[in-house]
Design a protein around this motif. Sequence first.
Motif, mmCIF file in Angstrom:
data_model
loop_
_atom_site.group_PDB
_atom_site.id
_atom_site.type_symbol
_atom_site.label_atom_id
_atom_site.label_comp_id
_atom_site.label_asym_id
_atom_site.label_seq_id
_atom_site.Cartn_x
_atom_site.Cartn_y
_atom_site.Cartn_z
ATOM 1 N N LEU A 92 0.831 -1.188 0.000
ATOM 2 C CA LEU A 92 0.000 0.000 0.000
ATOM 3 C C LEU A 92 0.873 1.248 0.000
ATOM 4 C CD1 LEU A 92 -1.062 -2.252 2.256
ATOM 5 C CD2 LEU A 92 -2.987 -0.736 2.276
ATOM 6 N N THR A 93 0.289 2.370 -0.402
ATOM 7 C CA THR A 93 0.996 3.646 -0.429
ATOM 8 C C THR A 93 0.344 4.630 0.554
ATOM 9 O OG1 THR A 93 -0.383 4.393 -2.274
ATOM 10 C CG2 THR A 93 1.713 3.357 -2.843
ATOM 11 N N PRO A 94 0.440 4.370 1.867
ATOM 12 C CA PRO A 94 -0.273 5.212 2.832
ATOM 13 C C PRO A 94 0.286 6.636 2.938
ATOM 14 C CG PRO A 94 1.169 3.714 3.991
ATOM 15 C CD PRO A 94 1.190 3.316 2.532
ATOM 16 N N GLU A 95 1.557 6.789 2.666
ATOM 17 C CA GLU A 95 2.207 8.106 2.781
ATOM 18 C C GLU A 95 1.656 9.084 1.737
ATOM 19 O OE1 GLU A 95 6.503 9.211 1.417
ATOM 20 O OE2 GLU A 95 6.634 8.301 3.408
ATOM 21 N N THR A 96 1.574 8.643 0.489
ATOM 22 C CA THR A 96 1.155 9.521 -0.596
ATOM 23 C C THR A 96 -0.249 9.224 -1.101
ATOM 24 O OG1 THR A 96 2.051 8.026 -2.262
ATOM 25 C CG2 THR A 96 3.533 9.746 -1.424
ATOM 26 N N LYS A 97 -0.762 8.037 -0.781
ATOM 27 C CA LYS A 97 -2.061 7.574 -1.298
ATOM 28 C C LYS A 97 -2.079 7.623 -2.828
ATOM 29 C CE LYS A 97 -4.640 8.879 2.857
ATOM 30 N NZ LYS A 97 -3.865 8.052 3.679
ATOM 31 N N SER A 98 -0.916 7.375 -3.421
ATOM 32 C CA SER A 98 -0.757 7.473 -4.871
ATOM 33 C C SER A 98 -1.284 6.268 -5.621
ATOM 34 C CB SER A 98 0.722 7.640 -5.220
ATOM 35 O OG SER A 98 1.440 6.465 -4.842
ATOM 36 N N GLY A 99 -1.363 5.117 -4.947
ATOM 37 C CA GLY A 99 -1.639 3.905 -5.696
ATOM 38 C C GLY A 99 -2.765 3.059 -5.165
ATOM 39 N N SER A 100 -3.066 2.067 -5.968
ATOM 40 C CA SER A 100 -4.043 1.044 -5.622
ATOM 41 C C SER A 100 -3.278 -0.125 -4.992
ATOM 42 C CB SER A 100 -4.751 0.596 -6.901
ATOM 43 O OG SER A 100 -5.715 -0.373 -6.633
ATOM 44 N N THR A 101 -3.864 -0.767 -4.010
ATOM 45 C CA THR A 101 -3.211 -1.876 -3.312
ATOM 46 C C THR A 101 -2.871 -3.006 -4.276
ATOM 47 O OG1 THR A 101 -4.373 -1.345 -1.270
ATOM 48 C CG2 THR A 101 -3.502 -3.581 -1.463
ATOM 49 N N ILE A 102 -1.681 -3.561 -4.092
ATOM 50 C CA ILE A 102 -1.226 -4.730 -4.847
ATOM 51 C C ILE A 102 -1.096 -5.870 -3.855
ATOM 52 C CG2 ILE A 102 0.659 -5.734 -6.199
ATOM 53 C CD1 ILE A 102 1.404 -2.834 -7.003
ATOM 54 N N ARG A 103 -1.616 -7.043 -4.207
ATOM 55 C CA ARG A 103 -1.479 -8.228 -3.355
ATOM 56 C C ARG A 103 -0.803 -9.323 -4.163
ATOM 57 N NH1 ARG A 103 -6.461 -10.370 -2.639
ATOM 58 N NH2 ARG A 103 -7.309 -9.054 -4.269
ATOM 59 N N ILE A 104 -0.078 -10.206 -3.479
ATOM 60 C CA ILE A 104 0.538 -11.355 -4.143
ATOM 61 C C ILE A 104 0.213 -12.609 -3.345
ATOM 62 C CG2 ILE A 104 2.385 -10.037 -5.261
ATOM 63 C CD1 ILE A 104 4.308 -10.922 -3.069
ATOM 64 N N PRO A 135 -6.063 -23.242 -6.282
ATOM 65 C CA PRO A 135 -6.348 -24.503 -6.964
ATOM 66 C C PRO A 135 -5.258 -24.937 -7.959
ATOM 67 C CG PRO A 135 -7.751 -22.760 -7.823
ATOM 68 C CD PRO A 135 -6.958 -22.182 -6.692
ATOM 69 N N GLU A 136 -4.338 -24.046 -8.281
ATOM 70 C CA GLU A 136 -3.303 -24.347 -9.268
ATOM 71 C C GLU A 136 -1.948 -24.471 -8.589
ATOM 72 O OE1 GLU A 136 -3.791 -24.884 -12.560
ATOM 73 O OE2 GLU A 136 -5.939 -24.572 -12.266
ATOM 74 N N ALA A 137 -1.467 -25.678 -8.421
ATOM 75 C CA ALA A 137 -0.156 -25.888 -7.794
ATOM 76 C C ALA A 137 0.919 -25.232 -8.649
ATOM 77 C CB ALA A 137 0.119 -27.380 -7.658
ATOM 78 N N GLY A 138 1.801 -24.490 -8.004
ATOM 79 C CA GLY A 138 2.921 -23.880 -8.713
ATOM 80 C C GLY A 138 2.575 -22.618 -9.479
ATOM 81 N N GLN A 139 1.412 -22.052 -9.244
ATOM 82 C CA GLN A 139 1.054 -20.807 -9.918
ATOM 83 C C GLN A 139 0.877 -19.707 -8.882
ATOM 84 O OE1 GLN A 139 -2.725 -20.536 -12.161
ATOM 85 N NE2 GLN A 139 -1.480 -19.817 -13.867
ATOM 86 N N VAL A 140 1.346 -18.505 -9.219
ATOM 87 C CA VAL A 140 1.200 -17.350 -8.336
ATOM 88 C C VAL A 140 0.475 -16.247 -9.095
ATOM 89 C CG1 VAL A 140 3.279 -17.907 -7.015
ATOM 90 C CG2 VAL A 140 3.441 -16.334 -8.934
ATOM 91 N N ALA A 141 -0.034 -15.284 -8.337
ATOM 92 C CA ALA A 141 -0.750 -14.176 -8.960
ATOM 93 C C ALA A 141 -0.365 -12.862 -8.297
ATOM 94 C CB ALA A 141 -2.258 -14.394 -8.845
ATOM 95 N N VAL A 142 -0.415 -11.816 -9.101
ATOM 96 C CA VAL A 142 -0.304 -10.441 -8.624
ATOM 97 C C VAL A 142 -1.713 -9.879 -8.780
ATOM 98 C CG1 VAL A 142 0.852 -8.220 -8.870
ATOM 99 C CG2 VAL A 142 2.045 -10.319 -9.547
ATOM 100 N N TYR A 143 -2.336 -9.544 -7.643
ATOM 101 C CA TYR A 143 -3.730 -9.107 -7.637
ATOM 102 C C TYR A 143 -3.830 -7.586 -7.571
ATOM 103 C CZ TYR A 143 -4.874 -13.949 -6.540
ATOM 104 O OH TYR A 143 -5.003 -15.309 -6.580
ATOM 105 N N PHE A 144 -4.816 -7.062 -8.296
ATOM 106 C CA PHE A 144 -5.091 -5.631 -8.330
ATOM 107 C C PHE A 144 -6.572 -5.430 -8.042
ATOM 108 C CE2 PHE A 144 -1.704 -6.772 -11.192
ATOM 109 C CZ PHE A 144 -0.689 -5.912 -10.825
ATOM 110 N N HIS A 145 -6.945 -4.242 -7.621
ATOM 111 C CA HIS A 145 -8.342 -3.963 -7.302
ATOM 112 C C HIS A 145 -9.184 -4.165 -8.562
ATOM 113 C CE1 HIS A 145 -11.971 -1.998 -5.976
ATOM 114 N NE2 HIS A 145 -11.465 -1.869 -4.772
ATOM 115 N N CYS A 146 -10.215 -4.991 -8.452
ATOM 116 C CA CYS A 146 -11.010 -5.380 -9.623
ATOM 117 C C CYS A 146 -11.920 -4.266 -10.131
ATOM 118 C CB CYS A 146 -11.818 -6.641 -9.336
ATOM 119 S SG CYS A 146 -13.050 -6.442 -8.041
#
Length: 155
Positions: A69-81, A86-97
Amino acid sequence: MKKSVKKGAARKPRAGSSNPAVEAVFGAYPRSVKAKLLALRRLIFDTAKATKGVGALEEALKWGQPSYLTPETKSGSTIRIDQVKPEAGQVAVYFHCQTNLVETFRELYPELSFGGNRSILLSAGDKLPAAALRHCVALALTYHLNNRKTRRDRR
């Protein structure tokens, strides 16, 4: 003389510092997934440092996932990883839908894999598409800055 400490200060780590709860989540991942997620984490922090207007990042858990998160500037949207459950060995970078971020990424980088309108999907065994991811992360970390600028330009 004791220094006074704000209530809640001990619970909320400083931006960019190690958060024990986040570290525990990383520690629970399978080795290959953990390695890929830690590489993503480094890429996110490095991109934030290199991107004008972002400021310091805060690393926290949101929905049990490492989040940035960017709490200091509030410049961005939260990114989650996270790993894709359900998919072994797969990762995702999540963004606000409810943003147009993934739609934009899809136009810019059709070679990437996407999970609907909310994530970029990556195989834990493949090399990171670093240049594309850095650009996508920079766009997410400046999402609100760019929207503010667009609104000002319309006036």
